[in-house]
Design a protein around this motif. Structure first.
Motif, PDB file in Angstrom:
ATOM      1  N   VAL A 114       0.842  -1.192   0.000  1.00 48.78           N
ATOM      2  CA  VAL A 114       0.000   0.000   0.000  1.00 48.78           C
ATOM      3  C   VAL A 114       0.880   1.246   0.000  1.00 48.78           C
ATOM      4  CG1 VAL A 114      -1.828   1.268   1.198  1.00 48.78           C
ATOM      5  CG2 VAL A 114      -1.757  -1.232   1.316  1.00 48.78           C
ATOM      6  N   THR A 115       0.517   2.209  -0.830  1.00 49.92           N
ATOM      7  CA  THR A 115       1.138   3.530  -0.807  1.00 49.92           C
ATOM      8  C   THR A 115       0.159   4.507  -0.174  1.00 49.92           C
ATOM      9  OG1 THR A 115       2.538   3.181  -2.750  1.00 49.92           O
ATOM     10  CG2 THR A 115       1.998   5.459  -2.195  1.00 49.92           C
ATOM     11  N   VAL A 116       0.641   5.288   0.770  1.00 51.70           N
ATOM     12  CA  VAL A 116      -0.168   6.339   1.386  1.00 51.70           C
ATOM     13  C   VAL A 116       0.551   7.667   1.179  1.00 51.70           C
ATOM     14  CG1 VAL A 116      -1.161   7.260   3.510  1.00 51.70           C
ATOM     15  CG2 VAL A 116      -1.158   4.789   3.096  1.00 51.70           C
ATOM     16  N   VAL A 117      -0.146   8.596   0.546  1.00 51.21           N
ATOM     17  CA  VAL A 117       0.375   9.947   0.351  1.00 51.21           C
ATOM     18  C   VAL A 117      -0.251  10.847   1.410  1.00 51.21           C
ATOM     19  CG1 VAL A 117       0.586  11.898  -1.225  1.00 51.21           C
ATOM     20  CG2 VAL A 117       0.636   9.559  -2.122  1.00 51.21           C
ATOM     21  N   VAL A 155       9.842  16.146   6.621  1.00 50.74           N
ATOM     22  CA  VAL A 155       8.665  15.422   7.085  1.00 50.74           C
ATOM     23  C   VAL A 155       8.270  14.391   6.040  1.00 50.74           C
ATOM     24  CG1 VAL A 155       7.797  17.268   8.553  1.00 50.74           C
ATOM     25  CG2 VAL A 155       7.143  17.204   6.140  1.00 50.74           C
ATOM     26  N   LEU A 156       7.535  13.390   6.471  1.00 48.82           N
ATOM     27  CA  LEU A 156       7.133  12.300   5.587  1.00 48.82           C
ATOM     28  C   LEU A 156       6.102  12.793   4.577  1.00 48.82           C
ATOM     29  CD1 LEU A 156       7.468   9.215   5.126  1.00 48.82           C
ATOM     30  CD2 LEU A 156       5.480   8.900   6.613  1.00 48.82           C
ATOM     31  N   GLY A 157       6.393  12.571   3.298  1.00 45.73           N
ATOM     32  CA  GLY A 157       5.453  12.939   2.245  1.00 45.73           C
ATOM     33  C   GLY A 157       4.613  11.774   1.775  1.00 45.73           C
ATOM     34  N   SER A 158       5.249  10.611   1.646  1.00 45.37           N
ATOM     35  CA  SER A 158       4.504   9.402   1.281  1.00 45.37           C
ATOM     36  C   SER A 158       5.265   8.182   1.776  1.00 45.37           C
ATOM     37  CB  SER A 158       4.277   9.305  -0.228  1.00 45.37           C
ATOM     38  OG  SER A 158       5.488   9.045  -0.914  1.00 45.37           O
ATOM     39  N   MET A 159       4.537   7.086   1.926  1.00 46.13           N
ATOM     40  CA  MET A 159       5.139   5.849   2.417  1.00 46.13           C
ATOM     41  C   MET A 159       4.457   4.671   1.731  1.00 46.13           C
ATOM     42  SD  MET A 159       5.738   4.841   6.401  1.00 46.13           S
ATOM     43  CE  MET A 159       6.395   3.265   6.953  1.00 46.13           C
ATOM     44  N   THR A 160       5.275   3.764   1.231  1.00 44.44           N
ATOM     45  CA  THR A 160       4.802   2.512   0.640  1.00 44.44           C
ATOM     46  C   THR A 160       5.299   1.383   1.523  1.00 44.44           C
ATOM     47  OG1 THR A 160       4.874   3.412  -1.612  1.00 44.44           O
ATOM     48  CG2 THR A 160       4.928   1.012  -1.380  1.00 44.44           C
ATOM     49  N   ALA A 161       4.407   0.487   1.942  1.00 41.61           N
ATOM     50  CA  ALA A 161       4.844  -0.546   2.889  1.00 41.61           C
ATOM     51  C   ALA A 161       4.022  -1.815   2.752  1.00 41.61           C
ATOM     52  CB  ALA A 161       4.761  -0.027   4.325  1.00 41.61           C
ATOM     53  N   ALA A 162       4.599  -2.874   3.272  1.00 36.97           N
ATOM     54  CA  ALA A 162       3.928  -4.159   3.402  1.00 36.97           C
ATOM     55  C   ALA A 162       4.323  -4.772   4.729  1.00 36.97           C
ATOM     56  CB  ALA A 162       4.305  -5.103   2.255  1.00 36.97           C
ATOM     57  N   ALA A 171       9.427  -1.007   3.865  1.00 36.20           N
ATOM     58  CA  ALA A 171       8.779   0.231   3.456  1.00 36.20           C
ATOM     59  C   ALA A 171       9.736   1.074   2.629  1.00 36.20           C
ATOM     60  CB  ALA A 171       8.326   1.025   4.682  1.00 36.20           C
ATOM     61  N   GLU A 172       9.161   1.986   1.875  1.00 36.93           N
ATOM     62  CA  GLU A 172       9.907   3.019   1.174  1.00 36.93           C
ATOM     63  C   GLU A 172       9.210   4.354   1.428  1.00 36.93           C
ATOM     64  OE1 GLU A 172      11.529   0.064  -2.384  1.00 36.93           O
ATOM     65  OE2 GLU A 172      10.227   1.762  -2.915  1.00 36.93           O
ATOM     66  N   GLN A 173      10.000   5.406   1.556  1.00 35.13           N
ATOM     67  CA  GLN A 173       9.442   6.707   1.903  1.00 35.13           C
ATOM     68  C   GLN A 173       9.967   7.795   0.978  1.00 35.13           C
ATOM     69  OE1 GLN A 173      11.504   5.060   4.169  1.00 35.13           O
ATOM     70  NE2 GLN A 173      10.104   4.213   5.696  1.00 35.13           N
ATOM     71  N   ILE A 174       9.158   8.827   0.827  1.00 31.55           N
ATOM     72  CA  ILE A 174       9.599  10.094   0.247  1.00 31.55           C
ATOM     73  C   ILE A 174       9.488  11.145   1.341  1.00 31.55           C
ATOM     74  CG2 ILE A 174       9.136  11.904  -1.444  1.00 31.55           C
ATOM     75  CD1 ILE A 174       8.066   9.767  -3.326  1.00 31.55           C
ATOM     76  N   TRP A 175      10.603  11.847   1.574  1.00 26.46           N
ATOM     77  CA  TRP A 175      10.667  12.885   2.611  1.00 26.46           C
ATOM     78  C   TRP A 175      10.753  14.244   1.954  1.00 26.46           C
ATOM     79  CZ3 TRP A 175      10.230  11.377   7.621  1.00 26.46           C
ATOM     80  CH2 TRP A 175      10.380  10.000   7.867  1.00 26.46           C
ATOM     81  N   ILE A 176      10.092  15.227   2.557  1.00 27.91           N
ATOM     82  CA  ILE A 176      10.085  16.585   2.035  1.00 27.91           C
ATOM     83  C   ILE A 176      10.766  17.499   3.047  1.00 27.91           C
ATOM     84  CG2 ILE A 176       8.676  18.448   1.085  1.00 27.91           C
ATOM     85  CD1 ILE A 176       8.373  15.803  -0.412  1.00 27.91           C
ATOM     86  N   ARG A 177      11.864  18.136   2.618  1.00 28.34           N
ATOM     87  CA  ARG A 177      12.555  19.065   3.493  1.00 28.34           C
ATOM     88  C   ARG A 177      11.617  20.227   3.849  1.00 28.34           C
ATOM     89  NH1 ARG A 177      17.846  17.205   5.095  1.00 28.34           N
ATOM     90  NH2 ARG A 177      18.904  16.410   3.254  1.00 28.34           N
ATOM     91  N   ILE A 178      11.650  20.638   5.095  1.00 27.68           N
ATOM     92  CA  ILE A 178      10.858  21.779   5.528  1.00 27.68           C
ATOM     93  C   ILE A 178      11.477  23.047   4.954  1.00 27.68           C
ATOM     94  CG2 ILE A 178      10.061  23.105   7.521  1.00 27.68           C
ATOM     95  CD1 ILE A 178      10.149  20.483   9.115  1.00 27.68           C
ATOM     96  N   ALA A 179      10.664  23.850   4.300  1.00 32.87           N
ATOM     97  CA  ALA A 179      11.182  25.078   3.679  1.00 32.87           C
ATOM     98  C   ALA A 179      11.705  26.014   4.752  1.00 32.87           C
ATOM     99  CB  ALA A 179      10.080  25.758   2.861  1.00 32.87           C
TER     100      ALA A 179
END
Length: 219
Positions: free
Chosen positions: A35-38, A161-168, A210-218
């Motif tokens: 599952v991917t959660v954005v 901060v976490l932008g999206s996460m795909t996990a099983a 899991a795999e994640q996309i992280w977004i740097r805080i501006a």
């Protein structure tokens, strides 16, 4: 439709839900194995949230959206519990994350997952579920969240901060079982960084990945 309420115990930033925990709550209601959660907006605490059509809503505001996912990277290999436990001495936190349910060092009722460097771009942390939170998808997603972030270079100086996460989730640990979470940094493009994590049980069986996309805080 289902109504959820995220307890204030499960915060990430001080006033919103831990990204992995929120994503795991939504993911456990999916029929997909991966599952991917954005994450679209911070999840408010202690208010009713509605699950509808794979999305998590606060009134009409979309908090998170789930869909079928797939992995891009290899599973991070296991690290011994002894090495992961020793790596904790190198862990740094920050005011922003000091009370995070996953990795906060100022919490006695959190997971206290404190990853330290064990290789180039690789961190690991020892973790033992204490049984005070049901051992299920939300808890494992939360456990696999922060180690990915702490594998990102300069995370302490330039937090993300976490932008999206795909996990099983493949298996569940028993309360009191000594586990290890491994986080690996892959790439960074602008403010986005990509990481992967894996959670192993005491016998090094793969509990989840899991795999994640992280977004740097501006700044």
């Amino acid at each position: 439709m289902t109504t959820l309420r995220i307890s204030s115990r499960f915060n990430g930033p001080p006033d919103s839900g831990n990204g992995g925990y929120v994503a795991g709550l939504l993911a456990e209601r999916s029929d997909h194995d991966v599952v991917t959660v954005v994450l679209r907006n911070p999840a408010p605490l202690e208010v009713p949230l509605l699950v509808r059509d794979g999305g998590l809503f606060h009134d009409e505001t979309l908090i998170a959206q789930s869909s079928a996912g797939e992995f891009e990277y290899e599973v991070p290999p296991p690290v011994s519990h002894a090495v992961a436990a020793a790596a904790r001495s190198g862990y740094q936190s920050s005011e922003l994350f000091g009370r995070c349910f996953g990795c906060g060092i100022l919490r006695e009722d959190g997971l206290r997952i404190q990853p330290g460097v064990v290789g180039e771009g690789v961190v690991a942390a020892a973790w033992t579920p204490d049984g005070t939170v049901p051992v299920g998808a939300p808890l494992l997603w939360a456990a696999m969240d922060c180690p990915g972030g702490w594998s990102v270079p300069e995370m302490f100086e330039r937090p993300a901060v976490l932008g999206s996460m795909t996990a099983a989730v493949h298996d569940l640990p028993a309360p009191g079982e000594d586990c290890v979470v491994v986080g690996v940094f892959h790439t960074q493009n602008g403010r986005k960084a990509r990481t992967s994590t894996a959670l192993y049980g005491a016998d090094e069986r793969l509990l989840g990945r899991a795999e994640q996309i992280w977004i740097r805080i501006a700044s």
